[in-house]
Design a protein around this motif. Sequence first.
Motif, PDB file in Angstrom:
ATOM      1  N   HIS A  61       0.829  -1.207   0.000  1.00 51.41           N
ATOM      2  CA  HIS A  61       0.000   0.000   0.000  1.00 51.41           C
ATOM      3  C   HIS A  61       0.861   1.254   0.000  1.00 51.41           C
ATOM      4  CE1 HIS A  61      -3.332   2.655   0.737  1.00 51.41           C
ATOM      5  NE2 HIS A  61      -2.688   3.161   1.797  1.00 51.41           N
ATOM      6  N   THR A  62       1.855   1.305   0.947  1.00 54.45           N
ATOM      7  CA  THR A  62       2.731   2.473   1.017  1.00 54.45           C
ATOM      8  C   THR A  62       3.608   2.556  -0.217  1.00 54.45           C
ATOM      9  OG1 THR A  62       3.513   1.161   2.888  1.00 54.45           O
ATOM     10  CG2 THR A  62       3.253   3.502   3.241  1.00 54.45           C
ATOM     11  N   THR A  63       4.011   1.393  -0.743  1.00 61.26           N
ATOM     12  CA  THR A  63       4.783   1.391  -1.985  1.00 61.26           C
ATOM     13  C   THR A  63       4.014   2.149  -3.056  1.00 61.26           C
ATOM     14  OG1 THR A  63       5.846  -0.714  -1.494  1.00 61.26           O
ATOM     15  CG2 THR A  63       5.715  -0.085  -3.809  1.00 61.26           C
ATOM     16  N   GLN A  64       2.733   1.885  -3.135  1.00 67.37           N
ATOM     17  CA  GLN A  64       1.914   2.526  -4.147  1.00 67.37           C
ATOM     18  C   GLN A  64       1.850   4.033  -3.938  1.00 67.37           C
ATOM     19  OE1 GLN A  64       1.681   0.419  -6.584  1.00 67.37           O
ATOM     20  NE2 GLN A  64       1.170   2.370  -7.553  1.00 67.37           N
ATOM     21  N   GLU A  65       1.761   4.442  -2.649  1.00 64.68           N
ATOM     22  CA  GLU A  65       1.745   5.888  -2.354  1.00 64.68           C
ATOM     23  C   GLU A  65       3.030   6.558  -2.813  1.00 64.68           C
ATOM     24  OE1 GLU A  65      -0.973   5.719   1.715  1.00 64.68           O
ATOM     25  OE2 GLU A  65       1.029   6.609   1.751  1.00 64.68           O
ATOM     26  N   VAL A  66       4.172   5.878  -2.483  1.00 65.52           N
ATOM     27  CA  VAL A  66       5.460   6.446  -2.850  1.00 65.52           C
ATOM     28  C   VAL A  66       5.595   6.516  -4.368  1.00 65.52           C
ATOM     29  CG1 VAL A  66       7.935   5.956  -2.838  1.00 65.52           C
ATOM     30  CG2 VAL A  66       6.649   5.841  -0.712  1.00 65.52           C
ATOM     31  N   MET A  67       5.142   5.453  -5.053  1.00 66.10           N
ATOM     32  CA  MET A  67       5.236   5.443  -6.512  1.00 66.10           C
ATOM     33  C   MET A  67       4.403   6.559  -7.133  1.00 66.10           C
ATOM     34  SD  MET A  67       7.458   3.371  -7.231  1.00 66.10           S
ATOM     35  CE  MET A  67       7.343   3.428  -9.013  1.00 66.10           C
ATOM     36  N   GLN A  68       3.265   6.839  -6.499  1.00 61.35           N
ATOM     37  CA  GLN A  68       2.406   7.919  -6.978  1.00 61.35           C
ATOM     38  C   GLN A  68       3.149   9.259  -6.902  1.00 61.35           C
ATOM     39  OE1 GLN A  68      -0.413   7.417  -8.505  1.00 61.35           O
ATOM     40  NE2 GLN A  68      -0.489   9.636  -8.913  1.00 61.35           N
ATOM     41  N   ILE A  69       3.876   9.424  -5.760  1.00 61.90           N
ATOM     42  CA  ILE A  69       4.641  10.662  -5.580  1.00 61.90           C
ATOM     43  C   ILE A  69       5.710  10.773  -6.667  1.00 61.90           C
ATOM     44  CG2 ILE A  69       6.240  11.876  -4.050  1.00 61.90           C
ATOM     45  CD1 ILE A  69       4.748  10.481  -1.714  1.00 61.90           C
ATOM     46  N   PHE A  70       6.411   9.662  -6.921  1.00 63.09           N
ATOM     47  CA  PHE A  70       7.457   9.688  -7.947  1.00 63.09           C
ATOM     48  C   PHE A  70       6.877  10.022  -9.316  1.00 63.09           C
ATOM     49  CE2 PHE A  70      10.669   6.772  -5.606  1.00 63.09           C
ATOM     50  CZ  PHE A  70      11.197   7.890  -4.984  1.00 63.09           C
ATOM     51  N   LYS A  71       5.737   9.455  -9.565  1.00 63.47           N
ATOM     52  CA  LYS A  71       5.109   9.698 -10.869  1.00 63.47           C
ATOM     53  C   LYS A  71       4.797  11.187 -11.037  1.00 63.47           C
ATOM     54  CE  LYS A  71       1.375   7.838 -13.679  1.00 63.47           C
ATOM     55  NZ  LYS A  71       0.159   7.000 -13.609  1.00 63.47           N
ATOM     56  N   GLU A  72       4.269  11.783  -9.960  1.00 67.27           N
ATOM     57  CA  GLU A  72       3.961  13.213 -10.022  1.00 67.27           C
ATOM     58  C   GLU A  72       5.225  14.048 -10.180  1.00 67.27           C
ATOM     59  OE1 GLU A  72       0.262  12.578  -6.941  1.00 67.27           O
ATOM     60  OE2 GLU A  72       1.746  14.151  -6.506  1.00 67.27           O
ATOM     61  N   LEU A  73       6.294  13.627  -9.459  1.00 71.28           N
ATOM     62  CA  LEU A  73       7.541  14.382  -9.544  1.00 71.28           C
ATOM     63  C   LEU A  73       8.105  14.327 -10.958  1.00 71.28           C
ATOM     64  CD1 LEU A  73       9.247  13.310  -6.201  1.00 71.28           C
ATOM     65  CD2 LEU A  73       8.390  15.591  -6.793  1.00 71.28           C
ATOM     66  N   ASN A  74       8.033  13.135 -11.548  1.00 73.77           N
ATOM     67  CA  ASN A  74       8.528  12.987 -12.906  1.00 73.77           C
ATOM     68  C   ASN A  74       7.698  13.813 -13.878  1.00 73.77           C
ATOM     69  OD1 ASN A  74       8.287  10.851 -15.589  1.00 73.77           O
ATOM     70  ND2 ASN A  74      10.268  11.700 -14.967  1.00 73.77           N
ATOM     71  N   ALA A  75       6.379  13.805 -13.605  1.00 73.12           N
ATOM     72  CA  ALA A  75       5.485  14.591 -14.453  1.00 73.12           C
ATOM     73  C   ALA A  75       5.832  16.070 -14.369  1.00 73.12           C
ATOM     74  CB  ALA A  75       4.037  14.362 -14.036  1.00 73.12           C
ATOM     75  N   SER A  76       6.333  16.508 -13.221  1.00 73.82           N
ATOM     76  CA  SER A  76       6.665  17.927 -13.071  1.00 73.82           C
ATOM     77  C   SER A  76       8.051  18.224 -13.646  1.00 73.82           C
ATOM     78  CB  SER A  76       6.604  18.341 -11.605  1.00 73.82           C
ATOM     79  OG  SER A  76       7.680  17.772 -10.907  1.00 73.82           O
ATOM     80  N   GLY A  77       8.706  17.218 -14.264  1.00 69.05           N
ATOM     81  CA  GLY A  77       9.953  17.494 -14.987  1.00 69.05           C
ATOM     82  C   GLY A  77      11.219  16.962 -14.365  1.00 69.05           C
ATOM     83  N   ILE A  78      11.118  16.351 -13.187  1.00 62.20           N
ATOM     84  CA  ILE A  78      12.329  15.850 -12.544  1.00 62.20           C
ATOM     85  C   ILE A  78      12.714  14.502 -13.144  1.00 62.20           C
ATOM     86  CG2 ILE A  78      13.311  15.026 -10.350  1.00 62.20           C
ATOM     87  CD1 ILE A  78      11.561  17.048  -8.917  1.00 62.20           C
ATOM     88  N   THR A  79      13.992  14.360 -13.499  1.00 57.89           N
ATOM     89  CA  THR A  79      14.502  13.090 -13.994  1.00 57.89           C
ATOM     90  C   THR A  79      14.651  12.146 -12.809  1.00 57.89           C
ATOM     91  OG1 THR A  79      15.783  14.417 -15.526  1.00 57.89           O
ATOM     92  CG2 THR A  79      16.335  12.061 -15.387  1.00 57.89           C
ATOM     93  N   ILE A  80      14.196  10.911 -12.969  1.00 59.49           N
ATOM     94  CA  ILE A  80      14.254   9.989 -11.843  1.00 59.49           C
ATOM     95  C   ILE A  80      14.956   8.699 -12.246  1.00 59.49           C
ATOM     96  CG2 ILE A  80      12.920   8.590 -10.204  1.00 59.49           C
ATOM     97  CD1 ILE A  80      10.736  10.687 -10.326  1.00 59.49           C
ATOM     98  N   VAL A  81      15.914   8.284 -11.408  1.00 60.87           N
ATOM     99  CA  VAL A  81      16.499   6.953 -11.565  1.00 60.87           C
ATOM    100  C   VAL A  81      16.309   6.226 -10.250  1.00 60.87           C
ATOM    101  CG1 VAL A  81      18.577   5.621 -12.036  1.00 60.87           C
ATOM    102  CG2 VAL A  81      18.229   7.812 -13.192  1.00 60.87           C
ATOM    103  N   MET A  82      15.715   5.039 -10.290  1.00 59.76           N
ATOM    104  CA  MET A  82      15.544   4.310  -9.037  1.00 59.76           C
ATOM    105  C   MET A  82      15.965   2.855  -9.203  1.00 59.76           C
ATOM    106  SD  MET A  82      11.651   3.245  -8.248  1.00 59.76           S
ATOM    107  CE  MET A  82      10.945   4.860  -8.385  1.00 59.76           C
ATOM    108  N   VAL A  83      16.502   2.323  -8.110  1.00 56.88           N
ATOM    109  CA  VAL A  83      16.855   0.909  -8.083  1.00 56.88           C
ATOM    110  C   VAL A  83      15.696   0.167  -7.439  1.00 56.88           C
ATOM    111  CG1 VAL A  83      18.344  -0.811  -7.019  1.00 56.88           C
ATOM    112  CG2 VAL A  83      19.341   1.276  -7.941  1.00 56.88           C
ATOM    113  N   THR A  84      15.296  -0.927  -8.030  1.00 63.50           N
ATOM    114  CA  THR A  84      14.247  -1.711  -7.390  1.00 63.50           C
ATOM    115  C   THR A  84      14.398  -3.192  -7.713  1.00 63.50           C
ATOM    116  OG1 THR A  84      11.868  -1.940  -7.078  1.00 63.50           O
ATOM    117  CG2 THR A  84      12.615  -1.390  -9.287  1.00 63.50           C
ATOM    118  N   HIS A  85      13.871  -3.998  -6.810  1.00 60.12           N
ATOM    119  CA  HIS A  85      13.826  -5.444  -7.032  1.00 60.12           C
ATOM    120  C   HIS A  85      12.456  -5.877  -7.529  1.00 60.12           C
ATOM    121  CE1 HIS A  85      17.593  -7.068  -5.701  1.00 60.12           C
ATOM    122  NE2 HIS A  85      17.585  -6.309  -4.614  1.00 60.12           N
TER     123      HIS A  85
END
Lengths: 261, 401
Positions: free
Chosen positions: A202-226
Motif C-alpha cells: 500500500h505504502t509502496t503505491q503511495e510512494v510510486m504515486q509521488i514519484f510519478k507526479e515528480l517525474n510529471a513535473s519534470g524531474i529526472t528519476i532513476v531508481m533501483v528496485t527489485h
Amino acid sequence: MSNQTSHQFPVYSHPNAASTVHEQKPVIVRLENVCKIYGFGETAVQALADVSLMVEQGEYCAIMGASGSGKSTGMNIIGCLDRPTTGHYYLDNLDVAQLGDTELARIRNLKLGFVFQQFHLLPQLSALENVMLPMVYAGVKTAERRERAVAALTRVGLENRLHNKPNQLSGGQQQRVAIARAIVNRPVLLLADEPTGALDSHTTQEVMQIFKELNASGITIVMVTHESEVARQTQRIVWFRDGQVLHSHLLPEDIAQVASL
Amino acid sequence: MDIFESVKMAISTLAANRLRSSLTMLGIVIGNASVIALVGVGQGVQNMANRQFGSLGTNVLFVVPGSRNATEKPKTLVLKDAEAIATQVPSVKAVAPEIDRRELVTYRDKRTYTSVIGATPPYPSVRDFDVAQGRFLTDLDLKRNAEVIVIGSDLDQRLFGDRNPIGQQVWLNNLSFQVIGVMASKGSSLGTNQDDAAYIPITTMSNRIVGWTSPYGTEVTYISVSAKNKASIDSAQFQITNLLRLRHRIIGEDDFTVDSQKSMLAVVDAITVGLTLLLAAIAGISLLVGGIGIMNIMLVSVSERTHEIGLRKAIGATQQDILIQFIIEAVILSSLGGLLGTIFGAGGILLIGAVTPLQAAVAPLVIVVAVSVSGGIGLFFGVVPARRAAQLDPIVALRSA
Ligand SMILES: Nc1ncnc2c1ncn2[C@@H]1O[C@H](COP(=O)(O)OP(=O)(O)OP(=O)(O)O)[C@@H](O)[C@H]1O
Ligand SMILES: [Mg+2]
C-alpha cells in the motif's frame, strides 16, 4: 536483445512533455566505461565492470538486476556519493572527477536528490527540520526554508506530521520524509535506491504515486528496485548483471522475459 | 552557510544529544577542577611553610650548642657567650639567649604543663613577638631575679579564661610568680605552638629553677640573634662563629652551630620546590587522565557521528561546513566545561580554605593553563577525527555506521 539497439533515442508518452517525436534532450547522466573495484589484491571485488550509460532529462528509469550486480554502486557514483575507480562520469555535461569538494557539495545539494533504502534521517531532528537541512546548506533564508519544507512535506502527504521525530513515524512515513528532503531543493535528478524496499504494497503505491507526479513535473528519476511491480510503473529499465549493463533500454513489459533468464 | 547558522546547528545538536554532550564536558570539568584544586592546595602548603618560617623572626640566626656532626662534644653555650656576641659582633642588632624547660604552671585549681622560657628583654624584638597586654621582662627584672612571668595567649586562655591575668599570682616549681604581661598570639612554627609558653627572667630561670651552672657560666638552651639587615646575615654568622671559637678555645671541631634562618629557608625551599614539582606532576597526570577521557568520548562520538557526517555531506554539506560545526561544538563544550571546572576547582579551594588551616589559593595562571590544555585536547580530538570523517566520500561515511 533487439530492444537495446532499436531504442537509441527513446521517446515516451509523457503528459507534461512539450516536445514531440525524436527531439534530442539534454543528457543528464553519462557514464563512460566506469569501473569500480573495492579492496586490493586478493580480496578485490569488481562491483562495476565497464559500465556505460546515458540518462536524458525527463526520463523515469528503473535499475534492476540480481543482488550484488552493482546497482547500488552505480547509483552511488551517479549520486556523487562515490567515485569510479576508472572511467568518466559526466553529470549535466560536467566531468565530476574534475570537481573539488565544495563544487561537489553544491551539486549534491542543488542538482541531486538521493533517497536511501535505509531512509538516513537524522534521529534528533523532527521531520520538518530534516527536510529543512538541505536548504540550510544551500543558504536559503529561514522563513523561506520553513515554507518550502512544509510544501514538500505536504506534497508527500505528511502535513500532519511536521514535528514528529523519525522514531515517531512509520517506515513509509519516514521514506516520504526522505523523499521530501530529496526534492526540497528542486533537483534536476532524483535518485532512489530501493525506495520501496522496506514498505508494504500500500505504502509502496503511495510512494510510486509521488514519484510519478515528480517525474510529471519534470524531474529526472532513476531508481533501483527489485520489484517488477514497481519497475513496471517506470518508462525504461536498465538491467545489471555482474557489474555490467545487460540491457539499457528495456521496456516495462519485457521485464518478465529478462528476469527469467 | 554562515557562522550564525553553524552556531545554531551546533547548539541544537549538542542539546539533542544531552548525554553525550554532558559526558564529554564531564571529562573537561574533572580535569580542570582537579588541576586547579590540586595546585591551589600545593600553593596553600607552600604559603603555610613560608608563614611558619617567617614567624621565627626576620634576619634571625640561631646559635645552638653542639656540633652538627660530633655529638660527643660537651654542650657549653653560656649567657656570657650571648653578652659577648651582643657587644663584640658589629653586624648584630640584638641577642636573645634563652633557657627552655617544660614546667607545671598552677593558677588556683588549674594546673597545666607549658614550655617555660628563661628570656632576656630583647627576646620579643629578636623573635618578632608582640606584647598584647602589660609589659615584657626588663633588665631590672633580670638583675633582681624577679619572680615575674609573661604568658602566651593560649596559656592565658587556659589558666585565666576571660579574667584579666595581669597582677595574678601563678605557681611554678613552688615559687609564686606575678603575671606582668600577655604576649600577642603568634601561631605555631615548625610544629611548636608558640602561644603555649611562659617567659620568666633568664636569671630567675637559671638560679631558682634550673639551680646549677656549668663551670663556664649559666648554660643556655640556645641563642637567637637578629642581624642588622638581610645583607649582614652572612657576615654575622661568620663573626659569631669566629668569636665563639675564640671564646671556647676551639682548634678542631666546633662545639656549637650557627644556623641562619636563610639556611633553614633554603632547606624548606628545597622541600617546597620538591612538593611543588610533585603537585605539578600530579596535576599534569590528572590533566592527562582528564584529557584521555575527553579524547575517548570525542573519538567515540565522532565515529558514532561518521554516519551523520556522511549524511550531511550527501545532502550538500561541504567539508568546511562539517568542520565548522564540529569546531563550534568542541569550543562550546570546552569553554563550558572549562568554566564549570574552574568554578568547581575554585569552590573546592574555598572549601578547603574554610575547613582547614591551609590558605589554598586560586592561581589565574593555573586556570589559564588547565582550561587551555583541556580545551585544546577537546578541540583537537573533536575536530581532527571529524575532519578525517568529513574528507571521506559520503557513501563511505554513511556505511561506517
Ligand atoms: N564497500 C564495499 N566493499 C567491498 N565490496 C563491496 C562494497 N560495496 C559493495 N561491494 C561489492 O560490490 C558488489 C556490488 O554491490 P552492490 O551493493 O552495488 O550490489 P547491488 O546490486 O546493490 O545489490 P543489492 O540488490 O543486494 O543491493 C557486491 O559483490 C558487493 O559485495
Ligand atoms: Mg543495493
